[in-house]
Structure formats: structure tokens, C-alpha cells
Motif scaffolding. Structure first.
Motif, PDB file in Angstrom:
ATOM      1  N   TRP A 218      -1.060  -3.509 -12.440  1.00 52.33           N
ATOM      2  CA  TRP A 218      -2.359  -3.166 -13.131  1.00 52.33           C
ATOM      3  C   TRP A 218      -1.997  -1.281 -12.481  1.00 52.33           C
ATOM      4  CZ3 TRP A 218      -6.558  -4.440 -15.987  1.00 52.33           C
ATOM      5  CH2 TRP A 218      -7.148  -5.230 -16.586  1.00 52.33           C
ATOM      6  N   VAL A 219      -3.032  -0.562 -12.968  1.00 56.65           N
ATOM      7  CA  VAL A 219      -3.760   1.023 -12.203  1.00 56.65           C
ATOM      8  C   VAL A 219      -4.769   0.921 -11.985  1.00 56.65           C
ATOM      9  CG1 VAL A 219      -3.063   3.141 -13.166  1.00 56.65           C
ATOM     10  CG2 VAL A 219      -1.313   1.655 -13.848  1.00 56.65           C
ATOM     11  N   GLY A 220      -5.047   1.508 -11.068  1.00 53.50           N
ATOM     12  CA  GLY A 220      -6.296   2.101 -10.892  1.00 53.50           C
ATOM     13  C   GLY A 220      -6.374   3.398 -10.973  1.00 53.50           C
ATOM     14  N   GLY A 221      -8.464   3.653 -11.190  1.00 51.43           N
ATOM     15  CA  GLY A 221      -8.013   5.566 -11.334  1.00 51.43           C
ATOM     16  C   GLY A 221      -9.264   5.716  -9.922  1.00 51.43           C
ATOM     17  N   CYS A 222     -10.466   6.780  -9.932  1.00 48.84           N
ATOM     18  CA  CYS A 222     -10.288   6.841  -9.060  1.00 48.84           C
ATOM     19  C   CYS A 222     -11.112   6.277  -7.885  1.00 48.84           C
ATOM     20  CB  CYS A 222     -11.434   7.887  -9.486  1.00 48.84           C
ATOM     21  SG  CYS A 222     -12.781   7.690 -10.610  1.00 48.84           S
ATOM     22  N   ASP A 241      -3.718  -6.883  -9.890  1.00 51.84           N
ATOM     23  CA  ASP A 241      -2.335  -6.806  -9.193  1.00 51.84           C
ATOM     24  C   ASP A 241      -2.556  -4.848  -8.955  1.00 51.84           C
ATOM     25  OD1 ASP A 241      -0.729  -6.263  -7.400  1.00 51.84           O
ATOM     26  OD2 ASP A 241       1.298  -7.796  -8.207  1.00 51.84           O
ATOM     27  N   ILE A 242      -3.163  -4.168  -7.976  1.00 47.95           N
ATOM     28  CA  ILE A 242      -3.251  -3.104  -8.814  1.00 47.95           C
ATOM     29  C   ILE A 242      -1.984  -2.472  -8.604  1.00 47.95           C
ATOM     30  CG2 ILE A 242      -4.606  -0.962  -8.647  1.00 47.95           C
ATOM     31  CD1 ILE A 242      -6.875  -2.238  -7.759  1.00 47.95           C
ATOM     32  N   ARG A 243      -0.793  -2.302  -9.159  1.00 46.52           N
ATOM     33  CA  ARG A 243       0.678  -1.394  -8.058  1.00 46.52           C
ATOM     34  C   ARG A 243       0.432  -0.260  -7.916  1.00 46.52           C
ATOM     35  NH1 ARG A 243       4.669  -4.676  -8.361  1.00 46.52           N
ATOM     36  NH2 ARG A 243       4.011  -7.204  -7.691  1.00 46.52           N
ATOM     37  N   HIS A 244      -0.852   0.649  -8.774  1.00 41.08           N
ATOM     38  CA  HIS A 244      -0.392   2.352  -8.960  1.00 41.08           C
ATOM     39  C   HIS A 244      -2.263   2.817  -9.257  1.00 41.08           C
ATOM     40  CE1 HIS A 244       3.829   1.944 -10.091  1.00 41.08           C
ATOM     41  NE2 HIS A 244       2.900   0.642 -11.237  1.00 41.08           N
ATOM     42  N   GLY A 245      -2.156   4.030  -8.967  1.00 38.12           N
ATOM     43  CA  GLY A 245      -2.978   4.418  -8.487  1.00 38.12           C
ATOM     44  C   GLY A 245      -3.308   6.061  -9.276  1.00 38.12           C
ATOM     45  N   LEU A 251      -1.509  10.601 -16.892  1.00 41.69           N
ATOM     46  CA  LEU A 251      -0.466   9.692 -16.155  1.00 41.69           C
ATOM     47  C   LEU A 251      -0.677   8.428 -15.976  1.00 41.69           C
ATOM     48  CD1 LEU A 251       1.516   9.240 -13.871  1.00 41.69           C
ATOM     49  CD2 LEU A 251       0.381   9.749 -12.473  1.00 41.69           C
ATOM     50  N   THR A 252      -1.833   7.789 -16.087  1.00 37.98           N
ATOM     51  CA  THR A 252      -1.920   6.718 -16.089  1.00 37.98           C
ATOM     52  C   THR A 252      -1.388   5.797 -17.589  1.00 37.98           C
ATOM     53  OG1 THR A 252      -4.255   6.571 -14.855  1.00 37.98           O
ATOM     54  CG2 THR A 252      -3.744   4.379 -16.727  1.00 37.98           C
ATOM     55  N   GLN A 253      -1.865   6.542 -19.022  1.00 42.58           N
ATOM     56  CA  GLN A 253      -1.281   6.557 -19.695  1.00 42.58           C
ATOM     57  C   GLN A 253       0.294   5.930 -20.196  1.00 42.58           C
ATOM     58  OE1 GLN A 253      -3.658   7.154 -23.669  1.00 42.58           O
ATOM     59  NE2 GLN A 253      -4.919   8.710 -22.469  1.00 42.58           N
ATOM     60  N   ALA A 261       2.444  -1.147 -16.371  1.00 41.76           N
ATOM     61  CA  ALA A 261       1.336  -1.816 -15.429  1.00 41.76           C
ATOM     62  C   ALA A 261       0.565  -1.991 -17.337  1.00 41.76           C
ATOM     63  CB  ALA A 261       0.662  -1.062 -14.503  1.00 41.76           C
ATOM     64  N   VAL A 262      -0.927  -2.450 -16.807  1.00 46.38           N
ATOM     65  CA  VAL A 262      -1.938  -2.152 -17.882  1.00 46.38           C
ATOM     66  C   VAL A 262      -3.180  -1.910 -16.956  1.00 46.38           C
ATOM     67  CG1 VAL A 262      -1.160  -4.597 -19.355  1.00 46.38           C
ATOM     68  CG2 VAL A 262      -3.129  -4.811 -17.844  1.00 46.38           C
TER      69      VAL A 262
END
Length: 320
Positions: A218-222, A241-245, A251-253, A261-262
Motif C-alpha cells: 500500500w501507499v500511505g498518505g498524510c 503493508d504500507i511500503r510507501h508514504g 506521486l501516489t498514482q 502498490a495500491v
């Protein structure tokens, strides 16, 4: 001591304190120094105590003078606000409205509202600052902006309806200052964002349960958005499973489009910029985030602010 203090003399005293001397205050006011000195003597008689100490290079406020200065500043501020409000009543186009809005609103509904204001009131000066909700509310409390456009994720409550019925109900602001109020102006649904090649990318119009993506990266946000992601996934029975933030929805997209990720993004962020490499599906059972406009309690009496709120409501209601 007199039962009341003369407001004009309080403002003259304020100018003496700001200028640092009777002579400088007289020049600023366009008066003679004896006239300024006379008003000060009258005010000190009313106060029953000295307000300044005469020094060779100006004046120094006494403790009583410092106390009175705070009230004189408050009176000057209220008079300025009164003049601004009266001017706005006469000429709406003469006013200034300062907005703070979170990024995805600043890229979608806020420019639309600013366009409406430009059409309706061409002379109105509208200024925008991008700020996440906590910073936007801090700017509002400090008087640096007139309106704050914010959002909040509702606490997970599966038994609560989230329809638009209460969309315009006002409620008191609870995030800090007691003289701020906020109004619910809309909702922003949360959407699942997947790579186009993902097995769950279709059908696009059918809600997808979060549990179907329990094994994904997953991608996390703020900070607030990541906390909401953890909460809704917990409600679906798994820990993501948050791999990115990143709080940058572009950037997330980009990460998602490349199959890394999703993610869970608000519809407003996708309306602002949609990567052609992602698929978007509605989520099953998730309540949308709530959109607010906050302002000082008395500010809705100012026509320029009231007009801006009306434009924001109209922009929220307009089809994308």
C-alpha cells in the motif's frame, strides 16, 4: 477616576505609544504637540494615574499605560473591522477574501469558486493559500485568512448513515479557538486506486471490499490519511503493508501505475489529476471524508465572506 474613558483620547494615546514621543505622534496625527499633550493630560486625569513618563528622547509607558494600551489596540481593531464591514456593505467589490485550502480542494473546487466570485463580483480581491487542515485552521485563528477549507475522516461507524441530508448543517469548531465555527459543505468519497493490470481493476463501477486487497502493498498518505487507512483496514480485518508514504496524489498514482502498490485516495484528488495508468474502483462500506468551511463566528456578517461561502457551496454542488 472618571466613570468612563474617552475613546478618541484612547486612540490618541495609542498613537503616542506607537510613535514613541508626543512630537512624533503630533506629526502622525497632523496636530500640534500642545494639542496632543493636552489630550494626554485629560486622559491621565480620567485614568487617575500617569500613563507615560517623559524622557529626553520620548516617552516610556507606565504599567498603567501598558495596560491601557492593550485596550486601545482592541478598540482600534474593532473600529477598523467596523469600517471594513461598512465598506463591504456599500461596495461588495471593494473587499478582500483570503482562503486557505488543502491541496486537492485547492486544485478543484476552490478555483471553481474563485471563478464564480470573479464573475459575480469582478472587483473582489480573492487570495488563496495552500495548507493542510491543521495549518489552515491555525492561519484562520491567527487572522491571516478569512476562510479555511478543510476535511476530516469520520470515525468508522458501520451503523451510521453518511448521506447528504446534513450537508449544510452548521456546527461549532472544536479544533481550537472558541470563536471559530465550521459548516459541513460536502463529502468526498474514498476510492481504491489500482494498477490497470491488477486482477481487481474491473468492473470499475462495482464496489470492491477492502479485504480483497489484504495481501497487497500500500501507499500511505498524510498523517491523517494514513491513520484513516489503518483504521478502515482494521475494520476490514487486516493490517495494510504500507511500503510507501506520500501526501502528493500525483506521486501516489505514479507508484500505483507502475504496479508498486495500491492506494486509497479521495475522489477530489483523482478529479484534480488522474494518471492514465491506474484503475479506480469505489470501496464497499467506507464512509466519505467530510468537507468543511470554517470562519470566525461573526465573519458571516461580512458580505465578501458570505459571498465566498456561497460560491464554495455552489462549486461543491456543481457536477465535475
Amino acid at each position: 477616576m472618571s466613570s468612563g474613558l474617552d475613546a478618541q483620547r484612547l486612540l490618541i494615546f495609542r498613537e503616542i505609544a506607537r510613535a514613541g514621543s508626543l512630537a512624533s505622534a503630533a506629526r502622525s496625527l497632523g496636530w500640534t504637540q500642545p494639542a496632543v499633550s493636552q489630550h494626554l493630560r485629560h486622559l491621565e486625569r480620567q485614568a487617575g494615574t500617569p500613563l507615560v513618563l517623559r524622557r529626553p528622547r520620548g516617552v516610556q509607558l507606565t504599567e498603567a499605560g501598558q495596560t491601557l494600551l492593550r485596550h486601545a489596540e482592541a478598540i482600534a481593531t474593532r473600529l477598523r473591522l467596523a469600517a471594513d464591514e461598512l465598506d463591504a456593505l456599500v461596495r461588495l467589490s471593494a473587499g478582500t477574501v483570503r482562503l486557505a485550502a488543502f491541496p486537492s480542494a485547492g486544485a478543484t473546487v476552490v478555483p471553481a469558486a474563485m471563478g464564480l466570485l470573479a464573475d459575480r463580483h469582478p472587483g473582489l480581491d480573492v487570495r488563496l493559500r495552500e495548507a493542510e487542515p491543521p495549518q489552515a485552521l491555525a492561519l484562520l485563528a491567527a487572522g491571516e485568512v478569512d476562510l479555511a477549507v478543510t476535511f476530516a475522516h469520520p470515525a468508522p461507524r458501520p451503523d451510521a448513515a453518511s448521506g447528504p441530508g446534513a450537508a449544510l448543517a452548521p456546527e461549532p469548531e472544536t479544533a481550537g479557538a472558541s470563536d471559530l465555527v465550521r459548516m459541513v459543505v460536502g463529502e468526498d468519497p474514498l476510492m481504491l486506486v489500482l494498477p490497470r493490470s491488477h486482477p481487481c481493476a474491473e468492473p470499475a463501477d462495482v464496489p470492491l471490499p477492502l479485504g480483497e486487497l489484504a495481501g497487497e502493498k500500500w501507499v500511505g498518505g498524510c498523517e491523517r490519511c494514513t491513520a484513516n487507512l489503518l483504521a478502515v483496514c482494521a475494520g476490514a480485518g487486516f493490517v495494510p503493508d504500507i511500503r510507501h508514504g506520500s501526501d502528493d496524489y500525483v506521486l501516489t498514482q505514479a507508484l500505483i501505475a507502475r504496479g508498486l502498490a495500491v492506494g486509497l485516495l479521495p475522489r477530489m484528488a483523482l478529479d484534480a489529476a488522474l494518471d492514465p495508468g491506474v484503475a479506480v474502483r469505489p470501496t464497499a462500506g467506507l464512509r466519505p471524508r467530510v468537507l468543511y468551511v470554517s470562519h470566525h463566528r461573526d465573519a458571516d456578517r461580512v458580505p465578501a465572506v458570505r459571498g465566498a461561502v456561497r460560491a464554495l457551496l455552489d462549486a461543491m454542488a456543481a457536477p465535475v
